[in-house]
Design a protein around this motif. Sequence first.
Motif, PDB file in Angstrom:
ATOM      1  N   PHE A 153      -4.494  -2.417   5.645  1.00  0.00           N
ATOM      2  CA  PHE A 153      -3.167  -3.473   4.999  1.00  0.00           C
ATOM      3  C   PHE A 153      -3.976  -5.024   6.260  1.00  0.00           C
ATOM      4  CE2 PHE A 153      -1.189   0.410   2.941  1.00  0.00           C
ATOM      5  CZ  PHE A 153      -0.648  -0.600   1.973  1.00  0.00           C
ATOM      6  N   ASP A 154      -3.179  -6.096   6.241  1.00  0.00           N
ATOM      7  CA  ASP A 154      -3.401  -6.824   6.678  1.00  0.00           C
ATOM      8  C   ASP A 154      -2.079  -6.884   7.669  1.00  0.00           C
ATOM      9  OD1 ASP A 154      -5.417  -7.713   6.350  1.00  0.00           O
ATOM     10  OD2 ASP A 154      -4.621  -9.502   4.680  1.00  0.00           O
ATOM     11  N   LEU A 159       2.446  -3.217   8.900  1.00  0.00           N
ATOM     12  CA  LEU A 159       3.337  -2.971   9.918  1.00  0.00           C
ATOM     13  C   LEU A 159       5.136  -2.121   8.676  1.00  0.00           C
ATOM     14  CD1 LEU A 159       3.794  -5.832  12.287  1.00  0.00           C
ATOM     15  CD2 LEU A 159       3.708  -3.563  12.590  1.00  0.00           C
ATOM     16  N   LYS A 160       5.050  -2.685   8.205  1.00  0.00           N
ATOM     17  CA  LYS A 160       5.959  -2.310   6.528  1.00  0.00           C
ATOM     18  C   LYS A 160       5.412  -0.999   5.682  1.00  0.00           C
ATOM     19  CE  LYS A 160       8.025  -7.323   5.932  1.00  0.00           C
ATOM     20  NZ  LYS A 160       7.865  -7.659   4.280  1.00  0.00           N
ATOM     21  N   ALA A 161       3.927  -0.635   5.747  1.00  0.00           N
ATOM     22  CA  ALA A 161       3.967   0.445   5.013  1.00  0.00           C
ATOM     23  C   ALA A 161       3.993   1.516   5.906  1.00  0.00           C
ATOM     24  CB  ALA A 161       2.115   0.241   4.654  1.00  0.00           C
ATOM     25  N   ILE A 173      -3.244   7.472   4.986  1.00  0.00           N
ATOM     26  CA  ILE A 173      -3.459   7.122   6.401  1.00  0.00           C
ATOM     27  C   ILE A 173      -3.051   5.838   6.358  1.00  0.00           C
ATOM     28  CG2 ILE A 173      -5.195   7.677   8.066  1.00  0.00           C
ATOM     29  CD1 ILE A 173      -5.832  10.501   7.029  1.00  0.00           C
ATOM     30  N   PRO A 174      -2.971   5.103   7.066  1.00  0.00           N
ATOM     31  CA  PRO A 174      -2.336   3.302   6.899  1.00  0.00           C
ATOM     32  C   PRO A 174      -3.460   3.208   7.760  1.00  0.00           C
ATOM     33  CG  PRO A 174      -0.896   4.183   8.160  1.00  0.00           C
ATOM     34  CD  PRO A 174      -0.815   5.565   7.788  1.00  0.00           C
ATOM     35  N   ARG A 175      -3.902   2.129   7.521  1.00  0.00           N
ATOM     36  CA  ARG A 175      -5.546   1.068   8.323  1.00  0.00           C
ATOM     37  C   ARG A 175      -5.525   0.336   8.424  1.00  0.00           C
ATOM     38  NH1 ARG A 175     -11.361   1.073   7.560  1.00  0.00           N
ATOM     39  NH2 ARG A 175     -12.226   0.723   9.611  1.00  0.00           N
ATOM     40  N   LEU A 176      -5.328  -0.053  10.516  1.00  0.00           N
ATOM     41  CA  LEU A 176      -4.942  -1.325  10.344  1.00  0.00           C
ATOM     42  C   LEU A 176      -6.639  -1.798   9.871  1.00  0.00           C
ATOM     43  CD1 LEU A 176      -3.719  -4.399  10.834  1.00  0.00           C
ATOM     44  CD2 LEU A 176      -3.681  -3.689  13.174  1.00  0.00           C
ATOM     45  N   PHE A 179     -10.585  -6.292  11.298  1.00  0.00           N
ATOM     46  CA  PHE A 179     -10.250  -7.441  11.945  1.00  0.00           C
ATOM     47  C   PHE A 179      -8.967  -8.249  12.771  1.00  0.00           C
ATOM     48  CE2 PHE A 179      -8.293 -12.503  11.352  1.00  0.00           C
ATOM     49  CZ  PHE A 179      -9.040 -12.936  12.261  1.00  0.00           C
ATOM     50  N   HIS A 180      -7.655  -7.275  12.057  1.00  0.00           N
ATOM     51  CA  HIS A 180      -6.785  -7.663  12.925  1.00  0.00           C
ATOM     52  C   HIS A 180      -6.876  -6.453  13.884  1.00  0.00           C
ATOM     53  CE1 HIS A 180      -4.819  -9.573   9.320  1.00  0.00           C
ATOM     54  NE2 HIS A 180      -4.665 -10.663  10.247  1.00  0.00           N
ATOM     55  N   LEU A 181      -7.645  -5.708  13.781  1.00  0.00           N
ATOM     56  CA  LEU A 181      -7.741  -4.330  14.747  1.00  0.00           C
ATOM     57  C   LEU A 181      -8.342  -4.494  15.755  1.00  0.00           C
ATOM     58  CD1 LEU A 181      -6.877  -1.544  15.650  1.00  0.00           C
ATOM     59  CD2 LEU A 181      -8.978  -1.001  14.247  1.00  0.00           C
ATOM     60  N   LEU A 182      -9.419  -5.051  15.434  1.00  0.00           N
ATOM     61  CA  LEU A 182      -9.738  -5.411  16.518  1.00  0.00           C
ATOM     62  C   LEU A 182      -9.796  -7.338  17.411  1.00  0.00           C
ATOM     63  CD1 LEU A 182     -12.343  -5.128  18.375  1.00  0.00           C
ATOM     64  CD2 LEU A 182     -14.010  -6.303  16.155  1.00  0.00           C
ATOM     65  N   LYS A 183      -9.441  -8.441  16.480  1.00  0.00           N
ATOM     66  CA  LYS A 183      -8.401  -9.407  16.959  1.00  0.00           C
ATOM     67  C   LYS A 183      -6.991  -8.538  17.759  1.00  0.00           C
ATOM     68  CE  LYS A 183      -6.835 -13.875  16.005  1.00  0.00           C
ATOM     69  NZ  LYS A 183      -6.254 -14.921  14.676  1.00  0.00           N
TER      70      LYS A 183
END
Length: 572
Positions: A153-154, A159-161, A173-176, A179-183
């Motif tokens: 998810f973005d 966060l909600k997931a 397994i929720p994965r960020l 792009f957002h993770l590295l940012k």
Amino acid sequence: MGWIEVTSPAPPLPDPQTTAAFPRVKLKALDKAKILRGTEVKIIPFTNRKQIGTNAIMFLPLAELSSSLAHDQPLLTPGDTLWAAGWVIKANDPEFPHSNWNGWMKRIHANDAKQSTQIEFLPVIEGDPNDLNTIFTTLKECIRRAGVAIVTFDLPIWLKAVNIIKQANLPVIPRLGGFHLLKSYLGSMGNIMEDSGLLDVIQLIYPGSTTAKHIMDGGCFDKAIRVHLLIDAAIYQHIMKLAFTEEERGDMKTFMEKVADGKMGARHSDPVVPVFEQRFEETFKRLAKGGRTPALWVEYHHMVDVIKLDHHMVDVLYFQVRAEDADVLVMLVHHSSDSHHPLFLTTSNGSYDVRKIKESLSETQKSYLLFCHAFTGCDTVSAIAGHGKTTLFARFCEGDAAEYIDIFLDTEATKETVIQAGTAIFKYIYHGRDTALGEIRYNMFSRKAAAGVIKPETLPPTEGAAAQHSLRAYLQTRDWILLQSMSLNPSDYGWTIGVHGYEPVPTLDPTAPEELLQFTSCNCHGDCSNRRCSCKKNGVTCISACGVCNGITCRNCSHDVVESEEDIDNDC
């Protein structure tokens, strides 16, 4: 909410005839509505609205997280070492052609075999993507399709997931998103290095405070990655310029040219590569102990390595095993390692987190798991009637039978010691450690007979049956430990070859004593003196079980024989 399913590696392609292009067909609005209605995903309401999910997230120190990684596998590839070595060579030979990290990696991996990925577009879920009901429905659909799912998810929806997954205990397994993770990671780096002078160095590459500040905050994504990799290259040049001899630099230069020309894959190595790797590692370790400022910049270097690792990372976050057999779960728990990827066993009844199961066991329980599952009944060893696995497992782990169980875990144990240990374990199970197994069986039979209820399967086995059971249990435990099938000759360990293959040997003892096997009785109305009497015919005397004579009143009883002999003696 729109969603796609990504499968890597892609499954084999179907028959080309089934993948031929379909002619375009113009549909009316009503026809389109009917098609969409057939693929409609019904919204499942999410009733638990307590915001407690993210509170359950644990934040661990970086050292503890890194300790969980497999240390026998290097985080960075030999290609990273070659890239760093290139800057050391360039520091001494400015004419040496070398590119930044992205360009170097593209060059040396240009001819690598690429793994194909299948992307499948799934039916749109009619709902607000930010609504909890829509997110919950999406997660449930992912579970339905994949069992244990990795869902990306973005940040806002992630966060909600996480909240929903934690509250509903979903196997997801929720994965960020990458792009957002590295940012976020780049912003963290900027925060750590805020007063280090990094901002001034960035302005040497991208003049102006605005761009530099954005890079420090995690913005200007592409520029930020380029900047950090260039600064890392400068660090290598500055501290490693004089760390190698001219001969070592020459050998590395020759090897790099071969790799860059495609004559040698980047995953292949050369004796000079470990030399550079070790020298790099030793130098950074020494600098980390040289004071606060050197230690900070060494930490920055390692943070840049994480950026490289993010680009290298193979998207294998967990392994899933599909089976319906408890034997598989037991072996997974025994052989899995904390340093491996998360591992799940998926059955028709749900999914089981192997790592969590193993973490819940004590060291003794982990050691005895294979033996207990084999000895108390599995696919190849019969169960012990009236004694459940859980109860026996708890008793075994108390330690009172440890010396015997350890023999079953010894892959070099002899048959004699296995039989002795197995017999002792059966005596322990039936609470008669100082009593012979046959005597325990007789005493239990007597008690049950007196009570008027006898279930033969609940009696202890005979010593012969216990021996064969123990041999089969040992063979199965040994196979599981060594991950081999029939690691010993089954014919020597409780099995025999029958019409349909291997069959278990119940016991090598006779079914009953010889006298009992020859037991015969008659129901004659005569004097039992001829062969019409079944006792006379089989050469045995009549006994008390005979229906009419009771072994007393006929001419085939022991009393008559004695009398006849006396009469003969008297006549003589």
